[in-house]
Motif scaffolding. Structure first.
Motif, PDB file in Angstrom:
ATOM      1  N   SER A 152      -6.334 -22.592  27.754  1.00  0.00           N
ATOM      2  CA  SER A 152      -7.819 -22.058  27.908  1.00  0.00           C
ATOM      3  C   SER A 152      -8.530 -23.060  27.059  1.00  0.00           C
ATOM      4  CB  SER A 152      -8.052 -20.687  27.358  1.00  0.00           C
ATOM      5  OG  SER A 152      -7.832 -20.482  25.917  1.00  0.00           O
ATOM      6  N   PRO A 153      -9.780 -23.563  27.034  1.00  0.00           N
ATOM      7  CA  PRO A 153     -10.266 -24.508  26.155  1.00  0.00           C
ATOM      8  C   PRO A 153     -10.412 -24.049  24.910  1.00  0.00           C
ATOM      9  CG  PRO A 153     -11.873 -23.881  28.115  1.00  0.00           C
ATOM     10  CD  PRO A 153     -10.765 -23.053  28.229  1.00  0.00           C
ATOM     11  N   ALA A 154     -10.401 -22.752  24.444  1.00  0.00           N
ATOM     12  CA  ALA A 154     -10.250 -22.251  23.192  1.00  0.00           C
ATOM     13  C   ALA A 154      -8.914 -22.805  22.497  1.00  0.00           C
ATOM     14  CB  ALA A 154     -10.706 -20.995  22.733  1.00  0.00           C
ATOM     15  N   LEU A 155      -7.907 -22.396  23.095  1.00  0.00           N
ATOM     16  CA  LEU A 155      -6.571 -22.644  22.784  1.00  0.00           C
ATOM     17  C   LEU A 155      -6.176 -24.163  22.630  1.00  0.00           C
ATOM     18  CD1 LEU A 155      -4.350 -20.021  24.728  1.00  0.00           C
ATOM     19  CD2 LEU A 155      -4.812 -20.309  22.016  1.00  0.00           C
ATOM     20  N   LYS A 156      -6.638 -24.960  23.524  1.00  0.00           N
ATOM     21  CA  LYS A 156      -6.539 -26.295  23.623  1.00  0.00           C
ATOM     22  C   LYS A 156      -7.232 -26.929  22.404  1.00  0.00           C
ATOM     23  CE  LYS A 156      -7.328 -30.471  26.543  1.00  0.00           C
ATOM     24  NZ  LYS A 156      -8.449 -31.123  27.256  1.00  0.00           N
ATOM     25  N   GLN A 157      -8.376 -26.434  21.988  1.00  0.00           N
ATOM     26  CA  GLN A 157      -9.259 -27.263  21.063  1.00  0.00           C
ATOM     27  C   GLN A 157      -8.373 -26.866  19.540  1.00  0.00           C
ATOM     28  OE1 GLN A 157     -12.677 -24.936  19.898  1.00  0.00           O
ATOM     29  NE2 GLN A 157     -13.893 -26.884  19.371  1.00  0.00           N
ATOM     30  N   VAL A 158      -7.791 -25.675  19.522  1.00  0.00           N
ATOM     31  CA  VAL A 158      -7.066 -25.417  18.450  1.00  0.00           C
ATOM     32  C   VAL A 158      -5.615 -26.348  18.407  1.00  0.00           C
ATOM     33  CG1 VAL A 158      -5.642 -23.701  17.248  1.00  0.00           C
ATOM     34  CG2 VAL A 158      -7.866 -23.270  18.099  1.00  0.00           C
ATOM     35  N   ALA A 159      -5.077 -26.376  19.449  1.00  0.00           N
ATOM     36  CA  ALA A 159      -3.787 -27.114  19.577  1.00  0.00           C
ATOM     37  C   ALA A 159      -3.917 -28.682  19.075  1.00  0.00           C
ATOM     38  CB  ALA A 159      -3.317 -26.976  21.002  1.00  0.00           C
ATOM     39  N   GLU A 160      -5.078 -29.196  19.730  1.00  0.00           N
ATOM     40  CA  GLU A 160      -5.598 -30.435  19.502  1.00  0.00           C
ATOM     41  C   GLU A 160      -5.726 -30.625  17.980  1.00  0.00           C
ATOM     42  OE1 GLU A 160      -8.297 -31.287  22.473  1.00  0.00           O
ATOM     43  OE2 GLU A 160      -6.893 -32.212  23.633  1.00  0.00           O
ATOM     44  N   ALA A 161      -6.445 -29.839  17.278  1.00  0.00           N
ATOM     45  CA  ALA A 161      -6.982 -29.924  15.828  1.00  0.00           C
ATOM     46  C   ALA A 161      -5.506 -29.677  15.140  1.00  0.00           C
ATOM     47  CB  ALA A 161      -7.780 -28.623  15.693  1.00  0.00           C
ATOM     48  N   ARG A 162      -4.612 -28.929  15.625  1.00  0.00           N
ATOM     49  CA  ARG A 162      -3.326 -28.794  14.596  1.00  0.00           C
ATOM     50  C   ARG A 162      -2.506 -30.146  14.628  1.00  0.00           C
ATOM     51  NH1 ARG A 162      -2.238 -27.576  10.714  1.00  0.00           N
ATOM     52  NH2 ARG A 162      -2.122 -25.438  10.610  1.00  0.00           N
ATOM     53  N   ILE A 163      -2.473 -30.911  15.887  1.00  0.00           N
ATOM     54  CA  ILE A 163      -1.759 -31.975  15.976  1.00  0.00           C
ATOM     55  C   ILE A 163      -2.408 -33.117  15.302  1.00  0.00           C
ATOM     56  CG2 ILE A 163      -0.883 -33.724  17.586  1.00  0.00           C
ATOM     57  CD1 ILE A 163       0.713 -31.199  18.031  1.00  0.00           C
ATOM     58  N   SER A 164      -3.887 -33.122  15.223  1.00  0.00           N
ATOM     59  CA  SER A 164      -4.646 -34.051  14.367  1.00  0.00           C
ATOM     60  C   SER A 164      -4.464 -33.814  12.820  1.00  0.00           C
ATOM     61  CB  SER A 164      -6.260 -34.117  14.897  1.00  0.00           C
ATOM     62  OG  SER A 164      -6.114 -34.309  16.093  1.00  0.00           O
ATOM     63  N   TYR A 165      -4.514 -32.426  12.409  1.00  0.00           N
ATOM     64  CA  TYR A 165      -4.621 -32.369  11.072  1.00  0.00           C
ATOM     65  C   TYR A 165      -3.143 -31.321  10.739  1.00  0.00           C
ATOM     66  CZ  TYR A 165      -9.095 -33.887  11.674  1.00  0.00           C
ATOM     67  OH  TYR A 165     -10.361 -34.543  11.855  1.00  0.00           O
ATOM     68  N   PRO A 166      -2.041 -32.000  10.731  1.00  0.00           N
ATOM     69  CA  PRO A 166      -0.803 -31.251  10.472  1.00  0.00           C
ATOM     70  C   PRO A 166      -0.698 -30.283   9.203  1.00  0.00           C
ATOM     71  CG  PRO A 166      -0.388 -33.575  10.465  1.00  0.00           C
ATOM     72  CD  PRO A 166      -1.613 -33.556  10.802  1.00  0.00           C
ATOM     73  N   GLU A 167      -1.473 -30.974   8.342  1.00  0.00           N
ATOM     74  CA  GLU A 167      -1.355 -30.561   6.893  1.00  0.00           C
ATOM     75  C   GLU A 167      -2.547 -29.483   6.662  1.00  0.00           C
ATOM     76  OE1 GLU A 167      -0.738 -33.693   4.121  1.00  0.00           O
ATOM     77  OE2 GLU A 167       1.093 -34.150   5.196  1.00  0.00           O
TER      78      GLU A 167
END
Ligand SMILES: [Zn+2]
Length: 310
Positions: free
Chosen positions: A257-272
């Motif tokens: 879902s767009p909401a899940l994808k957004q969080v997934a991408e944010a986590r990959i971009s900001y791992p810490e």
């Protein structure tokens, strides 16, 4: 001046109290810092101390109790680069003092097995004060909590220990070389005893050090705790990244879902980033919302693994 010397000087500034207390204090001082010699029937008694304030205290006690001025001599100790003050009185007074201090009785010399003359609490405190001035020392509390009384005679040490315990202070006794040492290792107990002896400024110093120590401990605890939380965050993040990469490889992020994808991408971009940081990065999201979606990503990856037979 050492912490010990400062505490003793302070104790020496306290009022000597009633006659019964003066005698109790002088008795303990003689037991811990005194020496007795009997030669050719002549009795002599001397009190030695390195501490000028203690020497003045002994002088004052003898003057008050016997109305005489003790003969005072100062020797220089070349080895230790300090002075020794020796106080002595003539033999008649010396004999009287020894009897009053319960060192000399009809049976001869005795060494503090008898503390029955310390009938009141005030006298028992005065006795401990005298023992501290004559044979006591206190370690700088910045290093550790330790107050001790070095006693030459076992009977005296045992008597002193009993008195201290009766006063409600926890103390112990050990044999060190040929001396019997009564010691206190607990900060609270040391403060209680110094309070009784009237070393109020020294107590303030100890209390300041105790506060500093506890602040330091709290800071350490906080740092440890934050390090703990940080490693928890990092561990959780590593697992989330693995899940997201698994989803990307085996399913594709576009299927989320767009909401899940957004969080997934944010986590990959900001791992810490912490949950709070991710939430603020994504604007409207709440911390618990982010947490929920990251868990969802983990469970999607688990489900994928299962269906792929991994
Ligand atoms: Zn008294």
């Amino acid at each position: 001046m050492s912490f010990s010397a400062t505490a003793k000087a302070e104790v020496c500034r306290t009022n000597t109290g009633k006659e019964c207390c003066e005698m109790a204090e002088l008795s303990a001082l003689i037991h811990t810092a005194g020496s007795i010699s009997i030669s050719g029937g002549a009795f002599s008694l001397r009190v030695d101390t390195e501490n000028a304030a203690v020497a003045r205290r002994v002088f004052a006690l003898i003057k008050s109790l016997y109305g005489v001025q003790a003969d005072t001599q100062r020797h220089t100790n070349q080895m230790k680069h300090n002075h020794i003050y020796s106080l002595s009185v003539d033999k008649a007074v010396a004999r009287m003092m020894a009897i009053d201090a319960h060192i000399l009785s009809d049976e001869g010399l005795e060494f503090g097995g008898d503390s029955s003359f310390l009938t009141s609490r005030c006298c028992r405190i005065a006795f401990v004060r005298g023992a501290f001035l004559g044979g006591g020392s206190i370690t700088n509390p910045e290093k550790r909590y330790h107050l001790e009384f070095v006693c030459g005679q076992k009977e005296f040490a045992q008597g002193l220990l009993n008195i201290i315990v009766e006063l409600g202070v926890t103390a112990k006794m050990i044999l060190r070389g040929k001396n019997h040492v009564v010691y206190i290792k607990e900060g609270d107990a040391i403060v209680t005893l110094l309070t009784m002896m009237g070393a109020h400024t020294s107590i303030l110093n100890i209390e300041n050090i105790r506060i500093l120590k506890s602040v330091r401990n709290n800071v350490n605890r906080k740092v440890n705790c934050e390090t703990g939380n940080l490693s928890k965050t990092v561990n959780a993040s590593v697992r989330q990244q693995e899940s997201i990469e698994y989803i990307r490889t085996h399913m594709g992020l576009d299927k989320l879902s767009p909401a899940l994808k957004q969080v997934a991408e944010a986590r990959i971009s900001y791992p810490e980033a912490t949950l709070e940081e991710l939430a603020s990065l994504l604007g409207a999201e709440s911390k618990s919302g982010i947490n929920h979606k990251l868990r969802k990503l983990n469970s999607i990856a688990e489900h994928l693994k299962k269906t792929r037979g991994e």
